[in-house]
Design an enzyme around this catalytic site. Sequence first.
Site, PDB file in Angstrom:
ATOM      1  N   ASP A  38      48.989  21.457  31.850  1.00  0.00           N
ATOM      2  CA  ASP A  38      47.836  21.526  30.947  1.00  0.00           C
ATOM      3  C   ASP A  38      48.211  21.172  29.508  1.00  0.00           C
ATOM      4  O   ASP A  38      49.343  21.391  29.076  1.00  0.00           O
ATOM      5  CB  ASP A  38      47.263  22.958  31.001  1.00  0.00           C
ATOM      6  CG  ASP A  38      45.868  23.031  30.403  1.00  0.00           C
ATOM      7  OD1 ASP A  38      45.194  21.980  30.294  1.00  0.00           O
ATOM      8  OD2 ASP A  38      45.451  24.142  30.039  1.00  0.00           O
ATOM      9  N   ASN A  40      47.255  18.035  27.980  1.00  0.00           N
ATOM     10  CA  ASN A  40      47.322  16.585  27.720  1.00  0.00           C
ATOM     11  C   ASN A  40      46.328  16.157  26.642  1.00  0.00           C
ATOM     12  O   ASN A  40      46.654  15.373  25.749  1.00  0.00           O
ATOM     13  CB  ASN A  40      46.987  15.797  28.990  1.00  0.00           C
ATOM     14  CG  ASN A  40      48.000  15.996  30.095  1.00  0.00           C
ATOM     15  OD1 ASN A  40      49.043  16.593  29.867  1.00  0.00           O
ATOM     16  ND2 ASN A  40      47.696  15.504  31.287  1.00  0.00           N
ATOM     17  N   ARG A  42      44.773  17.959  24.242  1.00  0.00           N
ATOM     18  CA  ARG A  42      45.090  18.462  22.902  1.00  0.00           C
ATOM     19  C   ARG A  42      46.289  17.736  22.306  1.00  0.00           C
ATOM     20  O   ARG A  42      46.349  17.469  21.113  1.00  0.00           O
ATOM     21  CB  ARG A  42      45.333  19.984  22.955  1.00  0.00           C
ATOM     22  CG  ARG A  42      44.044  20.792  22.970  1.00  0.00           C
ATOM     23  CD  ARG A  42      44.274  22.210  23.422  1.00  0.00           C
ATOM     24  NE  ARG A  42      44.457  22.287  24.867  1.00  0.00           N
ATOM     25  CZ  ARG A  42      44.877  23.379  25.501  1.00  0.00           C
ATOM     26  NH1 ARG A  42      45.182  24.464  24.824  1.00  0.00           N
ATOM     27  NH2 ARG A  42      44.995  23.362  26.816  1.00  0.00           N
ATOM     28  N   TRP A  43      47.251  17.424  23.157  1.00  0.00           N
ATOM     29  CA  TRP A  43      48.423  16.671  22.699  1.00  0.00           C
ATOM     30  C   TRP A  43      47.965  15.347  22.076  1.00  0.00           C
ATOM     31  O   TRP A  43      48.413  14.957  21.002  1.00  0.00           O
ATOM     32  CB  TRP A  43      49.346  16.412  23.893  1.00  0.00           C
ATOM     33  CG  TRP A  43      50.600  15.655  23.587  1.00  0.00           C
ATOM     34  CD1 TRP A  43      51.814  16.181  23.249  1.00  0.00           C
ATOM     35  CD2 TRP A  43      50.769  14.219  23.595  1.00  0.00           C
ATOM     36  NE1 TRP A  43      52.728  15.175  23.043  1.00  0.00           N
ATOM     37  CE2 TRP A  43      52.118  13.964  23.253  1.00  0.00           C
ATOM     38  CE3 TRP A  43      49.931  13.143  23.858  1.00  0.00           C
ATOM     39  CZ2 TRP A  43      52.632  12.672  23.166  1.00  0.00           C
ATOM     40  CZ3 TRP A  43      50.433  11.858  23.771  1.00  0.00           C
ATOM     41  CH2 TRP A  43      51.780  11.631  23.424  1.00  0.00           C
ATOM     42  N   ARG A  51      42.176  10.969  24.632  1.00  0.00           N
ATOM     43  CA  ARG A  51      42.683  11.944  25.598  1.00  0.00           C
ATOM     44  C   ARG A  51      43.471  11.261  26.730  1.00  0.00           C
ATOM     45  O   ARG A  51      44.441  11.816  27.250  1.00  0.00           O
ATOM     46  CB  ARG A  51      41.511  12.738  26.205  1.00  0.00           C
ATOM     47  CG  ARG A  51      40.871  13.724  25.234  1.00  0.00           C
ATOM     48  CD  ARG A  51      39.679  14.414  25.905  1.00  0.00           C
ATOM     49  NE  ARG A  51      40.075  15.069  27.143  1.00  0.00           N
ATOM     50  CZ  ARG A  51      40.584  16.315  27.205  1.00  0.00           C
ATOM     51  NH1 ARG A  51      40.717  17.037  26.109  1.00  0.00           N
ATOM     52  NH2 ARG A  51      40.935  16.815  28.368  1.00  0.00           N
ATOM     53  N   HIS A  55      47.086  11.968  28.989  1.00  0.00           N
ATOM     54  CA  HIS A  55      47.316  11.990  30.435  1.00  0.00           C
ATOM     55  C   HIS A  55      48.477  11.065  30.818  1.00  0.00           C
ATOM     56  O   HIS A  55      49.293  11.387  31.670  1.00  0.00           O
ATOM     57  CB  HIS A  55      46.043  11.589  31.190  1.00  0.00           C
ATOM     58  CG  HIS A  55      44.911  12.564  31.000  1.00  0.00           C
ATOM     59  ND1 HIS A  55      45.095  13.924  31.112  1.00  0.00           N
ATOM     60  CD2 HIS A  55      43.597  12.388  30.685  1.00  0.00           C
ATOM     61  CE1 HIS A  55      43.932  14.543  30.882  1.00  0.00           C
ATOM     62  NE2 HIS A  55      43.019  13.633  30.621  1.00  0.00           N
ATOM     63  N   SER A  83      41.678  19.730  39.282  1.00  0.00           N
ATOM     64  CA  SER A  83      41.024  20.872  39.929  1.00  0.00           C
ATOM     65  C   SER A  83      39.641  20.494  40.437  1.00  0.00           C
ATOM     66  O   SER A  83      39.070  19.460  40.047  1.00  0.00           O
ATOM     67  CB  SER A  83      40.901  22.030  38.932  1.00  0.00           C
ATOM     68  OG  SER A  83      39.864  21.768  38.002  1.00  0.00           O
ATOM     69  N   ARG A  89      34.247  16.733  33.882  1.00  0.00           N
ATOM     70  CA  ARG A  89      34.628  15.932  32.703  1.00  0.00           C
ATOM     71  C   ARG A  89      33.902  14.586  32.704  1.00  0.00           C
ATOM     72  O   ARG A  89      33.400  14.154  33.735  1.00  0.00           O
ATOM     73  CB  ARG A  89      36.142  15.719  32.714  1.00  0.00           C
ATOM     74  CG  ARG A  89      36.870  17.042  32.581  1.00  0.00           C
ATOM     75  CD  ARG A  89      38.349  16.844  32.480  1.00  0.00           C
ATOM     76  NE  ARG A  89      38.991  18.144  32.325  1.00  0.00           N
ATOM     77  CZ  ARG A  89      40.176  18.345  31.807  1.00  0.00           C
ATOM     78  NH1 ARG A  89      40.887  17.309  31.390  1.00  0.00           N
ATOM     79  NH2 ARG A  89      40.686  19.560  31.709  1.00  0.00           N
ATOM     80  N   LEU A 149      63.640  17.863  47.938  1.00  0.00           N
ATOM     81  CA  LEU A 149      62.569  18.618  47.273  1.00  0.00           C
ATOM     82  C   LEU A 149      61.215  18.394  47.952  1.00  0.00           C
ATOM     83  O   LEU A 149      60.815  17.261  48.207  1.00  0.00           O
ATOM     84  CB  LEU A 149      62.476  18.136  45.812  1.00  0.00           C
ATOM     85  CG  LEU A 149      61.334  18.720  44.974  1.00  0.00           C
ATOM     86  CD1 LEU A 149      61.568  20.189  44.663  1.00  0.00           C
ATOM     87  CD2 LEU A 149      61.159  17.914  43.675  1.00  0.00           C
ATOM     88  N   ARG A 212      45.860  31.713  31.959  1.00  0.00           N
ATOM     89  CA  ARG A 212      44.987  31.970  33.108  1.00  0.00           C
ATOM     90  C   ARG A 212      45.400  31.046  34.251  1.00  0.00           C
ATOM     91  O   ARG A 212      46.078  30.038  34.044  1.00  0.00           O
ATOM     92  CB  ARG A 212      43.520  31.739  32.739  1.00  0.00           C
ATOM     93  CG  ARG A 212      43.239  30.378  32.123  1.00  0.00           C
ATOM     94  CD  ARG A 212      41.756  30.163  31.805  1.00  0.00           C
ATOM     95  NE  ARG A 212      41.565  28.954  31.035  1.00  0.00           N
ATOM     96  CZ  ARG A 212      41.458  28.898  29.696  1.00  0.00           C
ATOM     97  NH1 ARG A 212      41.509  30.018  28.994  1.00  0.00           N
ATOM     98  NH2 ARG A 212      41.307  27.747  29.071  1.00  0.00           N
TER      99      ARG A 212
END
Length: 258
Positions: A38, A40, A42-43, A51, A55, A83, A89, A149, A212
Amino acid sequence: MLRLDFFSGRKAQPIADDSPWEVIDLSNLPQHIAVIMDGNGRWAVSRKLPRTAGHRAGMSALKELVTTCGELGIQILTVYAFSTENWKRPVDEVGYLMHLLVEYMEKELAELHRKGVQVRAIGELAELPQAAQKALNKAEQMTRKNTGLKFNIALNYGGRREILQALRQIAQKVKTGEVDLEQIDEALFSHCLYTAGLPDPDLVIRPSGEQRLSNFLLWQCAYAEFWTSTVMWPDFRKQHLLEAIRDYQKRNRRYGGL
Ligand code: IPE
Ligand code: IPE
Ligand code: MG
């Protein structure tokens, strides 16, 4: 130069001269790490960028995370990429995220495969655009026998949605007589989740300052350790992961006992 000697014994070698996190205990690594990628947007906004640039930068952070988890010998990594609520969005942003997913797979799949990573997508995948489904199918097929992995990407994922689909599966089995009510237990329920066969996350990492779960792995996180940071996802580096692991190693996991 950053160098970890992960195979030398119980304690890792010093990470870096300038690193405050000198050692992590290799005998007490979280088996399963889950990351809510989470921050991306705001960065990007803080840099006066669109925005979408956030991403894209987040994709590089993901690449580094997968590499570090592989180097450390982490068994399972699950990342939250999109999500069931993210459809709210703007359509352009959603389209860009789906495009990035396809691009990530096209660029990274060969390398992931070479490193023995096993890719698995979790979520309601049938609702994703065709190109995304195709890229995910290809990645899963190509890497399914790999033993390194286990890398799970949660896409169109919602914890409540996952629980409801598990409930439907079980109700159907009860209806047909395949399962008795008394047979419904935690093991059966877990087996009906997208994460069937995987142990629950030990450590959940959320950057960006939010504290959260945002509908992530609701059932599976019952006893996960939570680690948050104010760093935005595109700035999340190897040292942040090591800091999270080191903090995790100081926790006392009691599971309700003493
Ligand atoms: C995470 O970053 C990426 C997705 C949710 C797909 P955000 O896009 O949520 O970034 P912020 O939270 O707005 O900064
Ligand atoms: C959670 O981030 C989802 C992903 C990182 C994919 P959000 O940005 O969607 O969560 P909220 O809206 O802050 O809870
Ligand atoms: Mg967000």
